[in-house]
Design a protein around this motif. Sequence first.
Motif, PDB file in Angstrom:
ATOM      1  N   ASP B  89       0.846  -1.200   0.000  1.00 23.44           N
ATOM      2  CA  ASP B  89       0.000   0.000   0.000  1.00 23.44           C
ATOM      3  C   ASP B  89       0.879   1.247   0.000  1.00 23.44           C
ATOM      4  O   ASP B  89       1.525   1.561   1.000  1.00 23.44           O
ATOM      5  N   CYS B  90       0.902   1.940  -1.109  1.00 25.18           N
ATOM      6  CA  CYS B  90       1.700   3.164  -1.219  1.00 25.18           C
ATOM      7  C   CYS B  90       0.829   4.418  -1.136  1.00 25.18           C
ATOM      8  O   CYS B  90       1.293   5.519  -1.436  1.00 25.18           O
ATOM      9  N   ASN B  91      -0.435   4.252  -0.758  1.00 22.32           N
ATOM     10  CA  ASN B  91      -1.330   5.404  -0.612  1.00 22.32           C
ATOM     11  C   ASN B  91      -1.104   6.024   0.762  1.00 22.32           C
ATOM     12  O   ASN B  91      -1.891   5.806   1.682  1.00 22.32           O
ATOM     13  N   LEU B  92      -0.041   6.785   0.880  1.00 28.56           N
ATOM     14  CA  LEU B  92       0.297   7.304   2.205  1.00 28.56           C
ATOM     15  C   LEU B  92      -0.621   8.430   2.650  1.00 28.56           C
ATOM     16  O   LEU B  92      -0.681   8.763   3.822  1.00 28.56           O
ATOM     17  N   LEU B 109       4.670  -0.302   5.431  1.00 27.36           N
ATOM     18  CA  LEU B 109       5.680   0.294   4.561  1.00 27.36           C
ATOM     19  C   LEU B 109       6.489   1.379   5.258  1.00 27.36           C
ATOM     20  O   LEU B 109       7.728   1.376   5.216  1.00 27.36           O
ATOM     21  N   THR B 110       5.790   2.307   5.901  1.00 27.77           N
ATOM     22  CA  THR B 110       6.510   3.429   6.526  1.00 27.77           C
ATOM     23  C   THR B 110       7.415   2.936   7.651  1.00 27.77           C
ATOM     24  O   THR B 110       8.507   3.488   7.856  1.00 27.77           O
ATOM     25  N   SER B 135       0.266   0.291   4.552  1.00 33.44           N
ATOM     26  CA  SER B 135       1.121   1.479   4.468  1.00 33.44           C
ATOM     27  C   SER B 135       1.897   1.706   5.756  1.00 33.44           C
ATOM     28  O   SER B 135       2.985   2.272   5.723  1.00 33.44           O
ATOM     29  N   TRP B 143       5.338  12.125   2.508  1.00 35.44           N
ATOM     30  CA  TRP B 143       5.661  11.552   1.199  1.00 35.44           C
ATOM     31  C   TRP B 143       6.567  12.536   0.462  1.00 35.44           C
ATOM     32  O   TRP B 143       6.155  13.232  -0.440  1.00 35.44           O
ATOM     33  N   LEU B 151      12.176   3.937  -0.781  1.00 39.54           N
ATOM     34  CA  LEU B 151      11.081   3.102  -1.283  1.00 39.54           C
ATOM     35  C   LEU B 151      11.562   2.222  -2.438  1.00 39.54           C
ATOM     36  O   LEU B 151      11.274   1.019  -2.477  1.00 39.54           O
ATOM     37  N   LEU B 167       2.248  -2.535  -6.443  1.00 40.66           N
ATOM     38  CA  LEU B 167       2.239  -1.309  -5.648  1.00 40.66           C
ATOM     39  C   LEU B 167       0.904  -0.596  -5.840  1.00 40.66           C
ATOM     40  O   LEU B 167       0.594  -0.142  -6.945  1.00 40.66           O
ATOM     41  N   ALA B 169      -0.635   2.304  -5.843  1.00 43.89           N
ATOM     42  CA  ALA B 169      -0.046   3.643  -5.917  1.00 43.89           C
ATOM     43  C   ALA B 169      -1.099   4.739  -5.793  1.00 43.89           C
ATOM     44  O   ALA B 169      -2.305   4.480  -5.932  1.00 43.89           O
ATOM     45  N   TRP B 182       8.355   6.474  -9.989  1.00 43.24           N
ATOM     46  CA  TRP B 182       7.475   5.417 -10.463  1.00 43.24           C
ATOM     47  C   TRP B 182       8.019   4.715 -11.696  1.00 43.24           C
ATOM     48  O   TRP B 182       7.679   3.570 -11.949  1.00 43.24           O
TER      49      TRP B 182
END
Lengths: 258, 225
Positions: B89-92, B109-110, B135, B143, B151, B167, B169, B182
Amino acid sequence: MKPPSTEKRDGPRGRWQGWQWGQRDDLTLSEVGHILRERSAVVVGCTLFFLAVALLYGLSRESVYEAEAMISVRLDKEGIGIADNFEEILLGLRNSGAMSGLPEEAAQRAGWEAGPLDFDQRLEWERVNDEEVAVRFSGPTPEAAARAANAYAEVFVERIGELKGRLAGGTVAVDAEIEQPAEPPEQRSGLWAFIAAIAAGSGLLIGGLGALFLESRARRWRGSRDAELTLRAPVLGVIPDYSDDLSDGFLSREGGAG
Amino acid sequence: MNPEGNVAKTSVADARDAGGWIARTRRLFVSDSEVGRSFAALAENLDSLGRSTGSVVITGPQRGVGRTTVCIGLGAALAAAGKQVAVLDCNLDRPHLHLCFDRPNFIGLTSALEGGRDLENYGFDAAPNLRIIPSGPVSRISWTLANLPKLVGAVRALEEKRDVVLLDAPVADEVLAAPNLWSSFGGVLLVVHAASTPKGVARGFTDALLDARVNLFGVVLNGHV
């Protein structure tokens, strides 16, 4: 939007595919064809509308046919160059008392029912040269136009005959005859086809532009073919809407998360 | 790590929708359903591009087109086909991958980026071969470009262990704001929704992604009736 350079696309990893190379700014014929097919109702509707407007315009507008009779006028004035004074003498002829009531008589002879004023408005004179005058009449049919032009020319010639020796105090001799009677002009059968073609062309053009505009704002995708032509990119998957399949009915967002 | 921050980011509306997302997510794992077959076909098409896809960035022209749905469905289909898959999950700014599985977002992720740890150690297995990595808390990490190399490195490391990394995104304009990031991954899948994505907008983003030299694999048409 500036297209990406081919240099980079060929990149070190060589991962670019053929479809990614093309010029993407211009609308291709296949795209236009696809949009016009999908929006054919708009294009056809617009074309029919323009044809209907053209038909109504044509029906509401009187056809005009112009017939021309040629009158030869000979003047002889001693000691004066006739050519220099032809215009002036013609004007004098038309305005002289002998010519009064000419339109009325010509209208009556031609059977013109709209009256002498309308008859006079449709009449046009033109000096062709120093001996010839053209009389043109605009009528709703070829026959009526020719009949009216000839009637006027006949009455004019008759009146000139009555004027012999009386013009300019007897110093000018004048004689006139119909050199070429008016012939009914040809029926313009191609006019309707021309108007219809213009209307259809305009309808297609405006309908096509409307279809392109509507398509750019459309939110309904008809399938993978539609998406591929619109985006000029391969569609790798088509996922059906499955929100109706869910039994709990606890959905608040169409299309799912993200 | 700051669990409070994560709670604050998870809105009440998100919590209310969570039940719907869970129900939808469950459907994505039914391989003999129409949706399951569609994702299997997508997985096959992606696989047939003729090269190692590695990491796939899944984005869309706008919110609500189904980016997360496609990530999960595609991940499930690839996993069912025997691939080792991770969904990240890259939707921070608005994470919700965890909501689809009714899981907390305490770590992810973070956390991995902050601690410089392997992403493989985070998340959970949603199915055999399918790792889901949320995430993680997003209140203390922004971000920013400073985090982008991290990343890329973390995803590259994950690619060593997974056949495919998907990802989830942000939307395409955010992707276009950082094209270098990206385009570092294997390629991009653009998701458009069959009932809500304006065609002109989708075309604009497709062109813009290619202009930005992003390797666009193709398009997924979601929500087709």
